[in-house]
Design an enzyme around this catalytic site. Sequence first.
Site, PDB file in Angstrom:
ATOM      1  N   LYS A  30      49.970 -30.909  54.607  1.00 17.97           N
ATOM      2  CA  LYS A  30      50.852 -30.128  55.189  1.00 17.97           C
ATOM      3  C   LYS A  30      52.300 -30.506  55.257  1.00 17.97           C
ATOM      4  O   LYS A  30      52.386 -31.917  54.808  1.00 17.97           O
ATOM      5  CB  LYS A  30      50.270 -29.696  56.874  1.00 17.97           C
ATOM      6  N   TYR A  41      46.750 -17.781  56.901  1.00 23.89           N
ATOM      7  CA  TYR A  41      46.107 -18.226  58.308  1.00 23.89           C
ATOM      8  C   TYR A  41      46.152 -17.018  59.239  1.00 23.89           C
ATOM      9  O   TYR A  41      45.977 -17.083  60.395  1.00 23.89           O
ATOM     10  CB  TYR A  41      47.034 -19.070  59.139  1.00 23.89           C
ATOM     11  N   ASN A  50      49.489 -31.417  62.264  1.00 25.17           N
ATOM     12  CA  ASN A  50      48.377 -32.648  62.249  1.00 25.17           C
ATOM     13  C   ASN A  50      47.916 -32.828  60.704  1.00 25.17           C
ATOM     14  O   ASN A  50      46.784 -33.045  60.229  1.00 25.17           O
ATOM     15  CB  ASN A  50      47.215 -31.870  62.824  1.00 25.17           C
ATOM     16  N   HIS A  88      45.112 -29.728  56.198  1.00 20.66           N
ATOM     17  CA  HIS A  88      43.903 -28.532  56.405  1.00 20.66           C
ATOM     18  C   HIS A  88      42.783 -29.096  55.965  1.00 20.66           C
ATOM     19  O   HIS A  88      42.936 -29.665  54.837  1.00 20.66           O
ATOM     20  CB  HIS A  88      44.758 -27.476  56.028  1.00 20.66           C
ATOM     21  N   GLU A 119      39.997 -19.809  49.737  1.00 21.46           N
ATOM     22  CA  GLU A 119      41.209 -20.504  50.096  1.00 21.46           C
ATOM     23  C   GLU A 119      41.703 -21.263  48.821  1.00 21.46           C
ATOM     24  O   GLU A 119      42.805 -21.310  48.370  1.00 21.46           O
ATOM     25  CB  GLU A 119      41.236 -21.569  51.169  1.00 21.46           C
TER      26      GLU A 119
HETATM   27  P1  GDP Z   1      41.619 -26.928  62.152  1.00 22.69           P
HETATM   28  O1  GDP Z   1      40.325 -26.058  61.436  1.00 22.69           O
HETATM   29  O2  GDP Z   1      41.082 -28.356  62.835  1.00 22.69           O
HETATM   30  O3  GDP Z   1      42.849 -27.006  61.292  1.00 22.69           O
HETATM   31  O4  GDP Z   1      41.987 -26.079  63.390  1.00 22.69           O
HETATM   32  P2  GDP Z   1      41.933 -24.599  63.932  1.00 22.69           P
HETATM   33  O5  GDP Z   1      41.396 -23.722  62.789  1.00 22.69           O
HETATM   34  O6  GDP Z   1      41.582 -24.278  65.091  1.00 22.69           O
HETATM   35  O7  GDP Z   1      43.622 -24.298  63.708  1.00 22.69           O
HETATM   36  C1  GDP Z   1      44.416 -24.176  62.383  1.00 22.69           C
HETATM   37  C2  GDP Z   1      45.540 -24.804  62.367  1.00 22.69           C
HETATM   38  O8  GDP Z   1      46.523 -24.132  63.597  1.00 22.69           O
HETATM   39  C3  GDP Z   1      45.502 -26.386  63.126  1.00 22.69           C
HETATM   40  O9  GDP Z   1      45.211 -27.298  61.854  1.00 22.69           O
HETATM   41  C4  GDP Z   1      47.126 -26.657  63.616  1.00 22.69           C
HETATM   42  O10 GDP Z   1      47.937 -26.842  62.527  1.00 22.69           O
HETATM   43  C5  GDP Z   1      47.282 -24.867  64.067  1.00 22.69           C
HETATM   44  N1  GDP Z   1      47.105 -25.151  65.658  1.00 22.69           N
HETATM   45  C6  GDP Z   1      45.838 -25.192  66.409  1.00 22.69           C
HETATM   46  N2  GDP Z   1      46.052 -24.941  67.555  1.00 22.69           N
HETATM   47  C7  GDP Z   1      47.275 -25.165  67.821  1.00 22.69           C
HETATM   48  C8  GDP Z   1      48.285 -25.212  69.106  1.00 22.69           C
HETATM   49  O11 GDP Z   1      47.546 -25.276  70.174  1.00 22.69           O
HETATM   50  N3  GDP Z   1      49.427 -25.244  68.717  1.00 22.69           N
HETATM   51  C9  GDP Z   1      50.081 -25.294  67.586  1.00 22.69           C
HETATM   52  N4  GDP Z   1      51.430 -25.019  67.593  1.00 22.69           N
HETATM   53  N5  GDP Z   1      49.202 -24.981  66.497  1.00 22.69           N
HETATM   54  C10 GDP Z   1      48.061 -25.081  66.725  1.00 22.69           C
END
Ligand code: GDP
Length: 140
Positions: free
Chosen positions: A9, A49, A112, A115, A126
């Site tokens: 990222k 997303y 973080n 992805h 994807e």
């Molecule tokens: P992943 O599969 O571990 O990447 O997590 P998710 O699919 O739940 O979320 C996708 C992405 O959205 C995450 O990797 C983060 O970059 C972002 N994200 C998830 N939760 C949050 C949050 O509470 N706040 C913000 N700003 N970004 C979030």
Amino acid sequence: MERTLTILKPDCVRKQLIGAVIDKIERAGFRVVAMKKTRLTQATAGEFYAVHRERPFYGELVEFMSSGPCVPMILEKENAVADFRTLIGATDPAQADEGTVRKLYADSKGENIVHGSDSAENAAVEAGFFFSAEEVVRVD
Ligand code: GDP
């Protein structure tokens, strides 16, 4: 063999951690079958997303993912999807296991570092988002 799609990222690129993260990925036994450096627009980040469209963090996520260059890659390994999610750790670095990519390098749940696809089916979708067939060349 299974494939997964990762994106290093914009925070990973800004922190000059591309090499460090790829090193961990290769040491964990993944083969890089496709890779590029690109920059998502707000529109393409929003599309990637789209599943999170209704979530409260969607706007922040789209803003962040389009904030600078990123490095998408297709990775191959047995059990690639699950093993890659183990390697990167929980979404929130505070919850991630010691030694995982997010624990080592991520600042927050939003920023973080990486992805990782959550299923082989989504990985294929994807992968098609970023790469054409000619760009997917495993030569080894
Ligand atoms: P992943 O599969 O571990 O990447 O997590 P998710 O699919 O739940 O979320 C996708 C992405 O959205 C995450 O990797 C983060 O970059 C972002 N994200 C998830 N939760 C949050 C949050 O509470 N706040 C913000 N700003 N970004 C979030």
